[in-house]
Motif scaffolding. Structure first.
Motif, PDB file in Angstrom:
ATOM      1  N   GLY A 126      -9.343  -2.840   0.787  1.00  0.00           N
ATOM      2  CA  GLY A 126     -10.309  -1.777   0.563  1.00  0.00           C
ATOM      3  C   GLY A 126      -9.796  -0.410   0.970  1.00  0.00           C
ATOM      4  O   GLY A 126     -10.308   0.611   0.510  1.00  0.00           O
ATOM      5  N   HIS A 127      -8.786  -0.378   1.836  1.00  0.00           N
ATOM      6  CA  HIS A 127      -8.160   0.882   2.247  1.00  0.00           C
ATOM      7  C   HIS A 127      -6.657   0.648   2.347  1.00  0.00           C
ATOM      8  O   HIS A 127      -6.216  -0.244   3.082  1.00  0.00           O
ATOM      9  N   GLY A 128      -5.876   1.424   1.618  1.00  0.00           N
ATOM     10  CA  GLY A 128      -4.429   1.279   1.700  1.00  0.00           C
ATOM     11  C   GLY A 128      -3.802   0.865   0.398  1.00  0.00           C
ATOM     12  O   GLY A 128      -4.307   1.158  -0.687  1.00  0.00           O
ATOM     13  N   SER A 129      -2.685   0.151   0.510  1.00  0.00           N
ATOM     14  CA  SER A 129      -1.859  -0.175  -0.647  1.00  0.00           C
ATOM     15  C   SER A 129      -1.896  -1.663  -0.961  1.00  0.00           C
ATOM     16  O   SER A 129      -2.031  -2.490  -0.057  1.00  0.00           O
ATOM     17  N   PRO A 130      -1.745  -2.016  -2.237  1.00  0.00           N
ATOM     18  CA  PRO A 130      -1.639  -3.438  -2.586  1.00  0.00           C
ATOM     19  C   PRO A 130      -0.325  -4.008  -2.083  1.00  0.00           C
ATOM     20  O   PRO A 130       0.613  -3.269  -1.763  1.00  0.00           O
ATOM     21  N   GLY A 131      -0.261  -5.341  -2.029  1.00  0.00           N
ATOM     22  CA  GLY A 131       0.965  -5.996  -1.577  1.00  0.00           C
ATOM     23  C   GLY A 131       1.155  -7.324  -2.271  1.00  0.00           C
ATOM     24  O   GLY A 131       0.200  -7.919  -2.781  1.00  0.00           O
ATOM     25  N   ASP A 132       2.411  -7.791  -2.290  1.00  0.00           N
ATOM     26  CA  ASP A 132       2.705  -9.090  -2.892  1.00  0.00           C
ATOM     27  C   ASP A 132       2.403 -10.206  -1.888  1.00  0.00           C
ATOM     28  O   ASP A 132       1.857  -9.961  -0.809  1.00  0.00           O
ATOM     29  N   ARG A 133       2.763 -11.438  -2.241  1.00  0.00           N
ATOM     30  CA  ARG A 133       2.403 -12.567  -1.387  1.00  0.00           C
ATOM     31  C   ARG A 133       3.079 -12.480  -0.022  1.00  0.00           C
ATOM     32  O   ARG A 133       2.458 -12.783   1.013  1.00  0.00           O
ATOM     33  N   ASP A 134       4.317 -12.060   0.021  1.00  0.00           N
ATOM     34  CA  ASP A 134       4.983 -11.923   1.316  1.00  0.00           C
ATOM     35  C   ASP A 134       4.265 -10.898   2.188  1.00  0.00           C
ATOM     36  O   ASP A 134       4.077 -11.101   3.400  1.00  0.00           O
ATOM     37  N   GLU A 135       3.861  -9.798   1.581  1.00  0.00           N
ATOM     38  CA  GLU A 135       3.153  -8.768   2.326  1.00  0.00           C
ATOM     39  C   GLU A 135       1.777  -9.249   2.750  1.00  0.00           C
ATOM     40  O   GLU A 135       1.317  -8.954   3.861  1.00  0.00           O
ATOM     41  N   LEU A 136       1.117 -10.009   1.890  1.00  0.00           N
ATOM     42  CA  LEU A 136      -0.184 -10.586   2.237  1.00  0.00           C
ATOM     43  C   LEU A 136      -0.057 -11.463   3.478  1.00  0.00           C
ATOM     44  O   LEU A 136      -0.848 -11.352   4.425  1.00  0.00           O
ATOM     45  N   ASP A 137       0.945 -12.342   3.481  1.00  0.00           N
ATOM     46  CA  ASP A 137       1.145 -13.213   4.644  1.00  0.00           C
ATOM     47  C   ASP A 137       1.469 -12.400   5.893  1.00  0.00           C
ATOM     48  O   ASP A 137       1.017 -12.724   7.007  1.00  0.00           O
ATOM     49  N   ARG A 138       2.261 -11.337   5.725  1.00  0.00           N
ATOM     50  CA  ARG A 138       2.600 -10.495   6.875  1.00  0.00           C
ATOM     51  C   ARG A 138       1.337  -9.840   7.446  1.00  0.00           C
ATOM     52  O   ARG A 138       1.162  -9.755   8.666  1.00  0.00           O
ATOM     53  N   ARG A 139       0.448  -9.389   6.570  1.00  0.00           N
ATOM     54  CA  ARG A 139      -0.778  -8.738   7.032  1.00  0.00           C
ATOM     55  C   ARG A 139      -1.714  -9.730   7.713  1.00  0.00           C
ATOM     56  O   ARG A 139      -2.387  -9.375   8.690  1.00  0.00           O
ATOM     57  N   LEU A 140      -1.786 -10.941   7.197  1.00  0.00           N
ATOM     58  CA  LEU A 140      -2.580 -11.957   7.882  1.00  0.00           C
ATOM     59  C   LEU A 140      -2.073 -12.160   9.305  1.00  0.00           C
ATOM     60  O   LEU A 140      -2.861 -12.189  10.264  1.00  0.00           O
TER      61      LEU A 140
END
Length: 259
Positions: free
Chosen positions: A207-221
């Motif tokens: 909702g705020h910021g930049s989209p990311g790929d699956r690796d980035e999604l896992d990093r954010r989790l």
């Protein structure tokens, strides 16, 4: 996806092959909402509904191009308009940059957003889907950040539209009215993680910021889980705290948890 000048708030469009369009979190200024509507018209798309990922002031805005459309959200209590005005005024008073943007670019009032009736997802027992004529969209309700939070998974595209979660700009911002804000946020992260696995999500749009790929999604989790752990212990070196606004929000959360 479009990004607002306010808090890098994202608006997303889910578009079917026939142009049927779901608008997610239109915002934030009246000009931005109108611009989003104009972009839809230029492409020959047809907006049929609006989804608000939660009831905070910057996610329930009305405006030209979306006015009069059905407005949906997940279940749970939602803020009344008076709370919306109070919430926006408090943030504006605390943030000079936000105050300047909103003074120069007015907003329309919030729309009337209602809970969407749950419809079982035929291919995923125990999961609900959005009842609309476009692509299959799964609904992931939870109470992290807000009691009426509802993420969406655009199934065929493998995209998670997660609202105010999994941001590269903001640390987890808790619901300070919750009886267990950290626990609710942890539960919300795990529900999102389960949906990622269940539907093979490969892209996250916060909702705020930049989209990311699956690796980035896992990093954010992982980063958000670590932040919650650190918040409980009373210290954090999360790099997102370099933003003064985020640092202030973090300090307020620390004070609330350890008072």
């Amino acid at each position: 996806m479009a990004t607002s000048a306010v808090y890098a708030t994202t608006s997303s469009l889910v578009v079917g092959d026939d142009g049927t369009t779901l608008v997610v979190d239109p915002g934030v200024t009246a000009g931005e909402v109108a611009g989003l509507g104009a972009a839809v018209v230029r492409r020959g798309w047809r907006p049929v509904a609006v989804w608000s990922t939660h009831g905070h002031w910057d996610h329930v805005l009305d405006g030209h191009g979306v006015r009069g459309l059905p407005r949906w959200r997940a279940g749970g209590p939602v803020a009344h308009e008076s709370r919306w005005v109070e919430e926006r005024s408090r943030e504006r008073d605390d943030d000079a940059a936000l105050a300047a943007v909103l003074a120069a670019h007015p907003q329309d009032a919030p729309a009337d957003v209602v809970p969407v009736p749950p419809v079982p997802f035929p291919h995923a027992p125990g999961t609900d889907r959005l009842d609309w004529p476009g692509p299959e969209v799964a609904v992931v309700p939870h109470a992290a950040h807000a009691p009426d939070h509802g993420a969406l998974v655009v199934v065929h595209a493998g995209v998670l539209l997660c609202g105010d979660m999994l941001s590269d700009r903001e640390v987890p911002l808790l619901d300070d009215a919750s009886a267990d804000p950290v626990g609710d946020y942890r539960d919300g992260l795990e529900l999102l993680a389960a949906a990622v696995e269940q539907f093979g999500v490969s892209v996250v749009v916060p909702g705020h910021g930049s989209p990311g790929d699956r690796d980035e999604l896992d990093r954010r989790l992982d980063a958000d889980r670590t932040y919650l752990d650190d918040l409980v212990t009373g210290r954090s070196d999360d790099p997102r705290l370099a933003d003064p606004w985020v640092a202030d929000a973090h300090a307020a959360q620390l004070a609330a948890l350890h008072r």
